[in-house]
Design an enzyme around this catalytic site. Sequence first.
Site, short mmCIF file in Angstrom:
data_model
loop_
_atom_site.label_atom_id
_atom_site.label_comp_id
_atom_site.label_asym_id
_atom_site.label_seq_id
_atom_site.Cartn_x
_atom_site.Cartn_y
_atom_site.Cartn_z
N ASN A 136 -10.13 -0.17 0.41
CA ASN A 136 -8.80 -0.08 0.05
C ASN A 136 -8.05 -0.36 -1.23
O ASN A 136 -7.90 -1.35 -1.49
CB ASN A 136 -7.47 -0.77 1.32
CG ASN A 136 -6.95 -0.74 0.89
OD1 ASN A 136 -5.74 -0.09 0.47
ND2 ASN A 136 -6.44 -1.42 1.88
N CYS B 196 1.05 -1.70 -0.01
CA CYS B 196 0.13 -0.42 -0.26
C CYS B 196 0.69 1.22 -0.15
O CYS B 196 0.52 2.91 0.04
CB CYS B 196 -0.36 -0.49 1.55
SG CYS B 196 -2.28 -1.65 1.01
N HIS C 278 -4.00 7.10 3.27
CA HIS C 278 -4.05 5.60 2.43
C HIS C 278 -5.38 5.64 3.42
O HIS C 278 -5.30 5.35 4.87
CB HIS C 278 -3.10 4.49 3.40
CG HIS C 278 -3.05 3.56 2.30
ND1 HIS C 278 -3.80 2.47 0.87
CD2 HIS C 278 -3.49 2.04 3.70
CE1 HIS C 278 -4.14 1.88 1.24
NE2 HIS C 278 -3.72 1.41 2.82
O1 UT7 Z 1 -3.33 -1.88 3.06
C1 UT7 Z 1 -2.65 -2.34 4.31
C2 UT7 Z 1 -3.38 -2.26 5.86
N1 UT7 Z 1 -4.57 -2.31 6.35
C3 UT7 Z 1 -5.07 -2.11 7.14
O2 UT7 Z 1 -4.37 -0.46 7.37
C4 UT7 Z 1 -5.98 -2.85 7.92
C5 UT7 Z 1 -5.57 -2.85 10.02
N2 UT7 Z 1 -7.32 -2.83 9.88
C6 UT7 Z 1 -7.94 -3.00 10.17
O3 UT7 Z 1 -8.19 -2.23 9.81
C7 UT7 Z 1 -9.20 -3.47 11.43
O4 UT7 Z 1 -8.25 -4.03 12.25
C8 UT7 Z 1 -10.13 -4.25 10.63
C9 UT7 Z 1 -10.85 -3.51 9.90
C10 UT7 Z 1 -9.49 -5.27 9.80
C11 UT7 Z 1 -10.90 -5.29 11.53
O5 UT7 Z 1 -11.22 -4.44 12.92
P1 UT7 Z 1 -11.09 -5.15 13.68
O6 UT7 Z 1 -11.94 -4.01 14.65
O7 UT7 Z 1 -10.38 -5.09 14.01
O8 UT7 Z 1 -11.91 -6.33 14.30
P2 UT7 Z 1 -11.42 -7.80 14.34
O9 UT7 Z 1 -10.64 -7.88 13.72
O10 UT7 Z 1 -11.14 -7.33 15.78
O11 UT7 Z 1 -13.43 -7.98 14.62
C12 UT7 Z 1 -13.52 -8.04 15.59
C13 UT7 Z 1 -15.05 -9.19 15.82
C14 UT7 Z 1 -14.24 -10.36 15.24
O12 UT7 Z 1 -15.78 -11.24 16.22
P3 UT7 Z 1 -15.40 -12.16 17.51
O13 UT7 Z 1 -14.76 -12.63 17.30
O14 UT7 Z 1 -15.50 -10.88 18.49
O15 UT7 Z 1 -17.12 -12.64 18.05
C15 UT7 Z 1 -14.47 -10.35 13.80
O16 UT7 Z 1 -14.62 -11.92 13.92
O17 UT7 Z 1 -15.74 -8.39 14.12
C16 UT7 Z 1 -15.61 -9.51 13.80
N3 UT7 Z 1 -15.71 -9.05 12.09
C17 UT7 Z 1 -17.01 -9.36 11.72
N4 UT7 Z 1 -18.20 -9.36 11.37
C18 UT7 Z 1 -19.08 -8.52 10.67
C19 UT7 Z 1 -14.67 -9.67 11.02
N5 UT7 Z 1 -15.20 -9.17 9.92
C20 UT7 Z 1 -15.98 -9.05 9.83
C21 UT7 Z 1 -17.37 -8.50 9.06
N6 UT7 Z 1 -18.40 -8.29 9.20
N7 UT7 Z 1 -16.91 -7.94 7.80
#
Ligand code: UT7
Length: 329
Positions: free
Chosen positions: A286, A116, A256
């Site tokens: 993204n 990225c 970004h």
């Molecule tokens: O461009 C390169 C760099 N990339 C980035 O900078 C991305 C960085 N990371 C992020 O943007 C975030 O970490 C994410 C958007 C990918 C995820 O957000 P988060 O707040 O960190 O969520 P998480 O991964 O901790 O997941 C929280 C919950 C989980 O459920 P449980 O385990 O708490 O029951 C996930 O399974 O949200 C769940 N979850 C979803 N729920 C509905 C994960 N993806 C989804 C989804 N829809 N699409």
Amino acid sequence: MNKKTGVKILGTGSYFPKKILTNADLEKMVDTNDEWITTRTGMKERHIAAPEEVTSDLALGASLEALKAAKIDASQIDLILVSTITSDMFFPTTACYLQTKLGLKDIPAYDLLAACSGFIYGLANAKAYIESGMYKTILLVGADILSRITDWTDRNTCVLFGDGAGAIVLTASEEDDDIVSVSLGADGSYSPLLYMYGGGSVCPATAESVAAKHHTMTMHGKEVFRNAVPKMVLAAEQALEKSGKKLEDIKLFIPHQANMRIIEAVAKKLNIPMDSVFINIHKTGNISSATTITALDEAIKTGKIKKGELAVLVAFGGGFTWGGAVIRV
Ligand code: UT7
């Protein structure tokens, strides 16, 4: 003493595939919902390439628009650089395919890969070439079709990415110095947090590797998030320091677009008000290499930044890599 050669921005352009995938569409594909995607990422929709479209097609669309804005003919370009993680083929480069699609021959053309942050790495390459006198007029493109390396059954990643391309034409100038500063960084020890396992020398393509979905992206989102914020802050601070400019001199902050919460956290740490931050994540998701250049192009076209004003571009991605640039449009 001879005056230092500066870099002038001649024009920018973008290209987005027609098809739009909304959060509502994603709800029908995986266990997700508009509310989660909107509140956790800020994304609403993203563009998805048609099956027959390849990365060099998107790059061509953006390049033609940038050349038109630059008011020059493609024959005046003497180097093509393409930043991508989703090249048409593993080799030859997308830059070579783009050269042919532009009707050009013989000039050098190559891809660079810094995920990225790739467009900002590309800016550093272009600035160095022009300042050294090695090349005069450079077409730099950031293009990605992330939908081709997305696991469409994995809700953790498939809601985040889109497709698109942006391009910029840069030329040597005695009067202007539009790429005021570029600052780059990387830390390869974080490579296990964001990668695509298959396709390289570690895991060549086999029936088993395809079945195991090794040819799609893996991301440990939370850890990536935790690292993205401080590194984007650092990249902005280093680029500003190198430029000799202060935050008060900057009209627009163009980060970004990986997550709205990352953007807000970075802006807060840098003490930049959100109305000075460019946002288009809701429309694009993204798009890796294409993100900062398409955002810059839109900011110029919509008048969010005007001729002579300064912007800070900042990106962070797999590697990890990061980069910041202070530019004058
Ligand atoms: O461009 C390169 C760099 N990339 C980035 O900078 C991305 C960085 N990371 C992020 O943007 C975030 O970490 C994410 C958007 C990918 C995820 O957000 P988060 O707040 O960190 O969520 P998480 O991964 O901790 O997941 C929280 C919950 C989980 O459920 P449980 O385990 O708490 O029951 C996930 O399974 O949200 C769940 N979850 C979803 N729920 C509905 C994960 N993806 C989804 C989804 N829809 N699409």
